[in-house]
Design a protein around this motif. Sequence first.
Motif, PDB file in Angstrom:
ATOM      1  N   PHE A  15     -43.688-131.619  18.142  1.00  0.00           N
ATOM      2  CA  PHE A  15     -42.235-131.568  18.236  1.00  0.00           C
ATOM      3  C   PHE A  15     -41.640-132.657  17.352  1.00  0.00           C
ATOM      4  N   ILE A  16     -41.117-132.219  16.212  1.00  0.00           N
ATOM      5  CA  ILE A  16     -40.498-133.135  15.253  1.00  0.00           C
ATOM      6  C   ILE A  16     -39.372-132.355  14.575  1.00  0.00           C
ATOM      7  N   ASP A  17     -38.200-132.976  14.482  1.00  0.00           N
ATOM      8  CA  ASP A  17     -37.064-132.295  13.874  1.00  0.00           C
ATOM      9  C   ASP A  17     -37.279-132.045  12.388  1.00  0.00           C
ATOM     10  N   HIS A  18     -37.678-133.082  11.674  1.00  0.00           N
ATOM     11  CA  HIS A  18     -37.967-132.950  10.260  1.00  0.00           C
ATOM     12  C   HIS A  18     -38.816-134.136   9.820  1.00  0.00           C
ATOM     13  N   VAL A  19     -39.500-133.942   8.720  1.00  0.00           N
ATOM     14  CA  VAL A  19     -40.298-135.027   8.145  1.00  0.00           C
ATOM     15  C   VAL A  19     -39.461-135.656   7.032  1.00  0.00           C
ATOM     16  N   PRO A  20     -39.055-136.919   7.190  1.00  0.00           N
ATOM     17  CA  PRO A  20     -38.274-137.574   6.134  1.00  0.00           C
ATOM     18  C   PRO A  20     -39.050-137.590   4.824  1.00  0.00           C
ATOM     19  N   ARG A  21     -38.341-137.402   3.742  1.00  0.00           N
ATOM     20  CA  ARG A  21     -38.977-137.364   2.428  1.00  0.00           C
ATOM     21  C   ARG A  21     -38.383-138.415   1.492  1.00  0.00           C
ATOM     22  N   GLU A  22     -37.813-139.477   2.077  1.00  0.00           N
ATOM     23  CA  GLU A  22     -37.250-140.570   1.297  1.00  0.00           C
ATOM     24  C   GLU A  22     -38.307-141.652   1.087  1.00  0.00           C
ATOM     25  N   PRO A  23     -38.135-142.470   0.036  1.00  0.00           N
ATOM     26  CA  PRO A  23     -39.081-143.566  -0.178  1.00  0.00           C
ATOM     27  C   PRO A  23     -39.118-144.514   1.021  1.00  0.00           C
ATOM     28  N   LEU A  24     -40.310-144.935   1.367  1.00  0.00           N
ATOM     29  CA  LEU A  24     -40.475-145.908   2.449  1.00  0.00           C
ATOM     30  C   LEU A  24     -40.013-147.273   1.949  1.00  0.00           C
ATOM     31  N   PRO A  25     -39.458-148.105   2.833  1.00  0.00           N
ATOM     32  CA  PRO A  25     -38.935-149.410   2.397  1.00  0.00           C
ATOM     33  C   PRO A  25     -40.003-150.495   2.310  1.00  0.00           C
ATOM     34  N   PHE A  26     -41.259-150.107   2.223  1.00  0.00           N
ATOM     35  CA  PHE A  26     -42.365-151.057   2.116  1.00  0.00           C
ATOM     36  C   PHE A  26     -43.467-150.385   1.309  1.00  0.00           C
ATOM     37  N   ARG A  27     -44.379-151.186   0.820  1.00  0.00           N
ATOM     38  CA  ARG A  27     -45.509-150.664   0.052  1.00  0.00           C
ATOM     39  C   ARG A  27     -46.358-149.767   0.941  1.00  0.00           C
ATOM     40  N   SER A  28     -46.875-148.690   0.356  1.00  0.00           N
ATOM     41  CA  SER A  28     -47.760-147.816   1.121  1.00  0.00           C
ATOM     42  C   SER A  28     -48.792-147.174   0.208  1.00  0.00           C
ATOM     43  N   ILE A  29     -49.924-146.876   0.817  1.00  0.00           N
ATOM     44  CA  ILE A  29     -50.990-146.125   0.160  1.00  0.00           C
ATOM     45  C   ILE A  29     -51.220-144.880   1.004  1.00  0.00           C
ATOM     46  N   LEU A  30     -51.180-143.715   0.355  1.00  0.00           N
ATOM     47  CA  LEU A  30     -51.442-142.464   1.041  1.00  0.00           C
ATOM     48  C   LEU A  30     -52.844-142.003   0.654  1.00  0.00           C
ATOM     49  N   VAL A  31     -53.691-141.808   1.664  1.00  0.00           N
ATOM     50  CA  VAL A  31     -55.068-141.363   1.450  1.00  0.00           C
ATOM     51  C   VAL A  31     -55.094-139.843   1.533  1.00  0.00           C
ATOM     52  N   ALA A  32     -55.540-139.211   0.439  1.00  0.00           N
ATOM     53  CA  ALA A  32     -55.560-137.755   0.347  1.00  0.00           C
ATOM     54  C   ALA A  32     -56.993-137.241   0.295  1.00  0.00           C
ATOM     55  N   GLN A  69     -49.858-131.018  -1.644  1.00  0.00           N
ATOM     56  CA  GLN A  69     -48.923-131.454  -0.594  1.00  0.00           C
ATOM     57  C   GLN A  69     -49.040-132.958  -0.347  1.00  0.00           C
ATOM     58  N   PHE A  70     -50.266-133.490  -0.398  1.00  0.00           N
ATOM     59  CA  PHE A  70     -50.436-134.947  -0.308  1.00  0.00           C
ATOM     60  C   PHE A  70     -49.715-135.626  -1.468  1.00  0.00           C
ATOM     61  N   GLU A  71     -49.871-135.065  -2.667  1.00  0.00           N
ATOM     62  CA  GLU A  71     -49.206-135.641  -3.835  1.00  0.00           C
ATOM     63  C   GLU A  71     -47.691-135.643  -3.661  1.00  0.00           C
ATOM     64  N   ALA A  72     -47.150-134.568  -3.089  1.00  0.00           N
ATOM     65  CA  ALA A  72     -45.703-134.488  -2.873  1.00  0.00           C
ATOM     66  C   ALA A  72     -45.245-135.541  -1.870  1.00  0.00           C
ATOM     67  N   TYR A  73     -45.985-135.700  -0.768  1.00  0.00           N
ATOM     68  CA  TYR A  73     -45.644-136.757   0.187  1.00  0.00           C
ATOM     69  C   TYR A  73     -45.672-138.125  -0.503  1.00  0.00           C
ATOM     70  N   ALA A  74     -46.732-138.394  -1.262  1.00  0.00           N
ATOM     71  CA  ALA A  74     -46.868-139.691  -1.924  1.00  0.00           C
ATOM     72  C   ALA A  74     -45.695-139.926  -2.873  1.00  0.00           C
ATOM     73  N   ARG A  75     -45.338-138.920  -3.630  1.00  0.00           N
ATOM     74  CA  ARG A  75     -44.214-139.041  -4.568  1.00  0.00           C
ATOM     75  C   ARG A  75     -42.911-139.308  -3.799  1.00  0.00           C
ATOM     76  N   ASP A  76     -42.663-138.522  -2.762  1.00  0.00           N
ATOM     77  CA  ASP A  76     -41.416-138.653  -1.992  1.00  0.00           C
ATOM     78  C   ASP A  76     -41.332-139.987  -1.259  1.00  0.00           C
ATOM     79  N   TRP A  77     -42.442-140.443  -0.702  1.00  0.00           N
ATOM     80  CA  TRP A  77     -42.450-141.692   0.077  1.00  0.00           C
ATOM     81  C   TRP A  77     -42.626-142.929  -0.801  1.00  0.00           C
ATOM     82  N   GLY A  78     -42.882-142.723  -2.106  1.00  0.00           N
ATOM     83  CA  GLY A  78     -43.101-143.860  -2.997  1.00  0.00           C
ATOM     84  C   GLY A  78     -44.440-144.534  -2.758  1.00  0.00           C
ATOM     85  N   GLU A 138     -48.602-145.153  -3.211  1.00  0.00           N
ATOM     86  CA  GLU A 138     -49.722-145.033  -4.124  1.00  0.00           C
ATOM     87  C   GLU A 138     -50.632-143.952  -3.538  1.00  0.00           C
ATOM     88  N   LEU A 139     -51.210-143.125  -4.383  1.00  0.00           N
ATOM     89  CA  LEU A 139     -52.089-142.061  -3.915  1.00  0.00           C
ATOM     90  C   LEU A 139     -53.535-142.474  -4.113  1.00  0.00           C
TER      91      LEU A 139
END
Length: 186
Positions: free
Chosen positions: A109-126, A137-146, A148-149
């Motif tokens: 149960f989630i209204d939507h998944v935010p797709r804005e850049p996160l306000p801190f450094r992040s690494i997305l493991v794909a 889809q992992f690449e799209a999340y990484a791009r949207d959230w700012g 590193e992939l």
Amino acid sequence: MTRYLVVPGRGIPLPGHWSRTWVREIPEFQWAPEPPGPPYVAAERVAALHAAVSADGEPVILVAHSAGCLTVAVWASQHTGPVDAALLVTPPYLDPDWTPGPDEIADVFIDHVPREPLPFRSILVASRNDPHATFEQFEAYARDWGSELFDAGVVGHLDSKTGFGGWPDGERLVRSLTKPVRPQQR
């Protein structure tokens, strides 16, 4: 001192899961929240994460797996706090137009998944063969959230079912998010 908050996914990780091992064996790591299991209700998970982040003014590094990554994205879109960075491990892709079919039980149960850049450094493991998201889809999340992939290769959902107990690469990634401490001058 940096705190490490481990944000669980939808289910309860098995005893050998890397996240359980880290919380059990590394004193700085703690759950935010303790894995409640399904259903995944984003508002409840976000409130629990906010309470954990706000409980102390010390810097935080978030370590999220699966739906826990969605918790982090929603939290970051609604709150601020002393979060320095996040490791986002194999977030599931949720199509904004998805609704459960007649034979499906909704336990997310989630209204939507935010797709804005996160306000801190992040690494997305794909993963190259995750059953819950394609590599694109992992690449799209990484791009949207700012984020590193990090291409982890063919690792499934990076969970116990796909053979991941300890995860040394993950530990290295988390440590890479820690800001280096400058040596004191004499």
